[in-house]
Design a protein around this motif. Structure first.
Motif, PDB file in Angstrom:
ATOM      1  N   UNK A  13       0.832  -1.203   0.000  1.00  0.00           N
ATOM      2  CA  UNK A  13       0.000   0.000   0.000  1.00  0.00           C
ATOM      3  C   UNK A  13       0.865   1.252   0.000  1.00  0.00           C
ATOM      4  N   UNK A  14       1.897   1.275   0.842  1.00  0.00           N
ATOM      5  CA  UNK A  14       2.794   2.433   0.895  1.00  0.00           C
ATOM      6  C   UNK A  14       3.499   2.639  -0.441  1.00  0.00           C
TER       7      UNK A  14
ATOM      8  N   UNK B 286      -3.169   6.693   4.435  1.00  0.00           N
ATOM      9  CA  UNK B 286      -3.202   6.251   5.834  1.00  0.00           C
ATOM     10  C   UNK B 286      -3.193   4.731   5.876  1.00  0.00           C
ATOM     11  N   UNK B 287      -2.386   4.170   6.766  1.00  0.00           N
ATOM     12  CA  UNK B 287      -2.361   2.725   6.995  1.00  0.00           C
ATOM     13  C   UNK B 287      -2.765   2.473   8.445  1.00  0.00           C
ATOM     14  N   UNK B 288      -3.808   1.678   8.622  1.00  0.00           N
ATOM     15  CA  UNK B 288      -4.308   1.360   9.958  1.00  0.00           C
ATOM     16  C   UNK B 288      -4.164  -0.136  10.195  1.00  0.00           C
TER      17      UNK B 288
ATOM     18  N   UNK C 299       5.007   5.010  11.169  1.00  0.00           N
ATOM     19  CA  UNK C 299       4.634   6.406  11.378  1.00  0.00           C
ATOM     20  C   UNK C 299       5.842   7.320  11.275  1.00  0.00           C
ATOM     21  N   UNK C 300       6.980   6.851  11.792  1.00  0.00           N
ATOM     22  CA  UNK C 300       8.213   7.638  11.722  1.00  0.00           C
ATOM     23  C   UNK C 300       8.816   7.625  10.319  1.00  0.00           C
ATOM     24  N   UNK C 301       8.805   6.458   9.677  1.00  0.00           N
ATOM     25  CA  UNK C 301       9.460   6.316   8.379  1.00  0.00           C
ATOM     26  C   UNK C 301       8.668   6.931   7.228  1.00  0.00           C
ATOM     27  N   UNK C 302       7.340   6.860   7.292  1.00  0.00           N
ATOM     28  CA  UNK C 302       6.523   7.225   6.140  1.00  0.00           C
ATOM     29  C   UNK C 302       6.003   8.656   6.168  1.00  0.00           C
ATOM     30  N   UNK C 303       6.208   9.365   7.272  1.00  0.00           N
ATOM     31  CA  UNK C 303       5.690  10.730   7.378  1.00  0.00           C
ATOM     32  C   UNK C 303       6.233  11.621   6.268  1.00  0.00           C
ATOM     33  N   UNK C 304       7.477  11.409   5.881  1.00  0.00           N
ATOM     34  CA  UNK C 304       8.089  12.247   4.839  1.00  0.00           C
ATOM     35  C   UNK C 304       7.378  12.113   3.493  1.00  0.00           C
ATOM     36  N   UNK C 305       6.615  11.007   3.327  1.00  0.00           N
ATOM     37  CA  UNK C 305       5.888  10.787   2.079  1.00  0.00           C
ATOM     38  C   UNK C 305       4.409  11.158   2.195  1.00  0.00           C
ATOM     39  N   UNK C 306       4.042  11.736   3.326  1.00  0.00           N
ATOM     40  CA  UNK C 306       2.645  12.106   3.525  1.00  0.00           C
ATOM     41  C   UNK C 306       1.754  10.939   3.887  1.00  0.00           C
ATOM     42  N   UNK C 307       2.355   9.872   4.438  1.00  0.00           N
ATOM     43  CA  UNK C 307       1.587   8.691   4.828  1.00  0.00           C
ATOM     44  C   UNK C 307       1.534   8.606   6.346  1.00  0.00           C
TER      45      UNK C 307
ATOM     46  N   UNK D 140      -3.059  12.726  13.447  1.00  0.00           N
ATOM     47  CA  UNK D 140      -2.903  11.458  14.160  1.00  0.00           C
ATOM     48  C   UNK D 140      -1.978  10.557  13.363  1.00  0.00           C
ATOM     49  N   UNK D 141      -0.906  10.078  14.008  1.00  0.00           N
ATOM     50  CA  UNK D 141      -0.046   9.098  13.352  1.00  0.00           C
ATOM     51  C   UNK D 141       0.822   8.376  14.375  1.00  0.00           C
ATOM     52  N   UNK D 142       1.113   7.115  14.084  1.00  0.00           N
ATOM     53  CA  UNK D 142       2.058   6.336  14.871  1.00  0.00           C
ATOM     54  C   UNK D 142       1.584   5.911  16.245  1.00  0.00           C
ATOM     55  N   UNK D 143       0.291   5.992  16.504  1.00  0.00           N
ATOM     56  CA  UNK D 143      -0.226   5.692  17.837  1.00  0.00           C
ATOM     57  C   UNK D 143      -1.323   4.630  17.780  1.00  0.00           C
ATOM     58  N   UNK D 144      -1.644   4.082  18.956  1.00  0.00           N
ATOM     59  CA  UNK D 144      -2.668   3.045  19.052  1.00  0.00           C
ATOM     60  C   UNK D 144      -3.836   3.547  19.898  1.00  0.00           C
ATOM     61  N   UNK D 145      -5.043   3.281  19.448  1.00  0.00           N
ATOM     62  CA  UNK D 145      -6.255   3.611  20.188  1.00  0.00           C
ATOM     63  C   UNK D 145      -6.817   2.325  20.790  1.00  0.00           C
ATOM     64  N   UNK D 146      -7.042   2.327  22.089  1.00  0.00           N
ATOM     65  CA  UNK D 146      -7.618   1.168  22.769  1.00  0.00           C
ATOM     66  C   UNK D 146      -9.128   1.348  22.857  1.00  0.00           C
ATOM     67  N   UNK D 147      -9.877   0.385  22.328  1.00  0.00           N
ATOM     68  CA  UNK D 147     -11.343   0.438  22.371  1.00  0.00           C
ATOM     69  C   UNK D 147     -11.790  -0.863  23.032  1.00  0.00           C
ATOM     70  N   UNK D 148     -11.800  -0.854  24.369  1.00  0.00           N
ATOM     71  CA  UNK D 148     -11.958  -2.111  25.111  1.00  0.00           C
ATOM     72  C   UNK D 148     -12.900  -2.014  26.299  1.00  0.00           C
ATOM     73  N   UNK D 149     -13.641  -0.922  26.419  1.00  0.00           N
ATOM     74  CA  UNK D 149     -14.562  -0.792  27.540  1.00  0.00           C
ATOM     75  C   UNK D 149     -13.894  -0.705  28.887  1.00  0.00           C
ATOM     76  N   UNK D 150     -12.590  -0.381  28.894  1.00  0.00           N
ATOM     77  CA  UNK D 150     -11.848  -0.259  30.138  1.00  0.00           C
ATOM     78  C   UNK D 150     -11.205  -1.531  30.638  1.00  0.00           C
ATOM     79  N   UNK D 151     -11.338  -2.631  29.876  1.00  0.00           N
ATOM     80  CA  UNK D 151     -10.794  -3.912  30.309  1.00  0.00           C
ATOM     81  C   UNK D 151      -9.290  -3.954  30.111  1.00  0.00           C
ATOM     82  N   UNK D 152      -8.588  -4.573  31.063  1.00  0.00           N
ATOM     83  CA  UNK D 152      -7.157  -4.819  30.942  1.00  0.00           C
ATOM     84  C   UNK D 152      -6.913  -6.294  31.255  1.00  0.00           C
ATOM     85  N   UNK D 153      -6.302  -6.998  30.330  1.00  0.00           N
ATOM     86  CA  UNK D 153      -6.019  -8.413  30.551  1.00  0.00           C
ATOM     87  C   UNK D 153      -4.863  -8.596  31.523  1.00  0.00           C
TER      88      UNK D 153
END
Length: 253
Positions: free
Chosen positions: A133-134, A145-147, A178-186, A240-253
């Motif tokens: 994709x890149x 954007x790559x997710x 996120x660090x490597x591809x920012x220069x290409x607008x990704x 937004x780039x290079x980060x993770x969003x947690x969508x877990x209802x507050x649960x931690x394993x």
């Protein structure tokens, strides 16, 4: 990124979270492009997208096969002109304990096949699709954007050495890219879902579902649309780039 008419590739797009993402993005006017191994599921998702008034395409490919990935991404660009987004959603599980033993006797171990099958799809597949994709974004001169879809299990979950390792790995890839591809607008992003009410999960016995929900601080399973909305947030938020969003209802394993 404004999503109207943007070409967004979704692996594992035939059903479950992939289908929910496709339909959510279709409502925003995007063009979902679905990659899966299940042709019947793909056809149904494409039909549902068409009902929302958008174009959608489906391609059958094994994302763990380098040649197949190169071919399918080439076909997508040939057919649609560009790729603006990729959601690495496809994944499998082959759960097993790392070691099972009693009284000093080992009775069972996670097999190399169980390990490799999950790594091939959940980590190598993400690498291959992300790389392709890149490449197409850069060659086409368009930003994108790559997710990567991770999991709450990335922190380590019993019986999931293979899955946990792969899902931790895709977060590391997200940060690195996120660090490597920012220069290409990704840009890049990851989402780590908790227990989500997909068709597979909801097929469990009611008592098992109740026990699962009781362990979550939010006291319910997440909805596929809630993961899809997190995908849309990453696509639409250009800072937004290079980060993770947690969508877990507050649960931690």
């Amino acid at each position: 990124m404004h999503l109207n008419e943007k070409v967004i590739v979704i692996t594992g797009g035939g059903q479950g979270l992939g289908r929910a993402m496709a339909l959510f993005l279709a409502e925003k006017g995007a063009t979902p492009v679905l990659i899966d191994m299940n042709s019947q599921a793909l056809e149904e998702t494409v039909r549902l997208c068409h009902e929302k008034g958008v174009q959608a395409r489906a391609y059958i490919a094994n994302i763990a096969d380098e040649a197949a990935v190169e071919e399918v991404f080439g076909n997508i660009v040939r057919d649609l002109g560009a790729i603006h987004g990729l959601i690495n959603n496809a994944g499998i599980t082959r759960d097993a304990m790392f070691i099972k033993a009693k009284d000093g006797e080992v009775s069972k171990r996670m097999s190399l096949e169980q390990w490799q099958q999950v790594i091939n799809v959940n980590l190598t597949g993400v690498f291959l699709c992300g790389r392709e994709a890149a490449t197409k974004m850069i060659e086409g001169g368009n930003e994108g954007v790559i997710i990567n879809i991770s999991s709450i299990s990335r922190a380590g979950n019993m019986g999931q050495s293979n899955y946990s390792a792969a899902k931790a790995g895709v977060v590391a890839l997200t940060t690195t890219w996120g660090k490597e591809l920012a220069r290409y607008g990704i840009r890049t992003g990851a989402i780590a879902p908790g227990f989500i009410a997909t068709e597979m999960v909801m097929s469990m016995k009611p008592e098992a579902l109740d026990k699962m929900a009781a362990s979550i601080p939010a006291k319910r399973l997440g909805e596929p649309s809630e993961i899809a909305s997190a995908v849309a947030f990453i696509l639409e938020n250009d800072y937004f780039t290079g980060r993770v969003i947690e969508v877990d209802g507050g649960l931690r394993l």
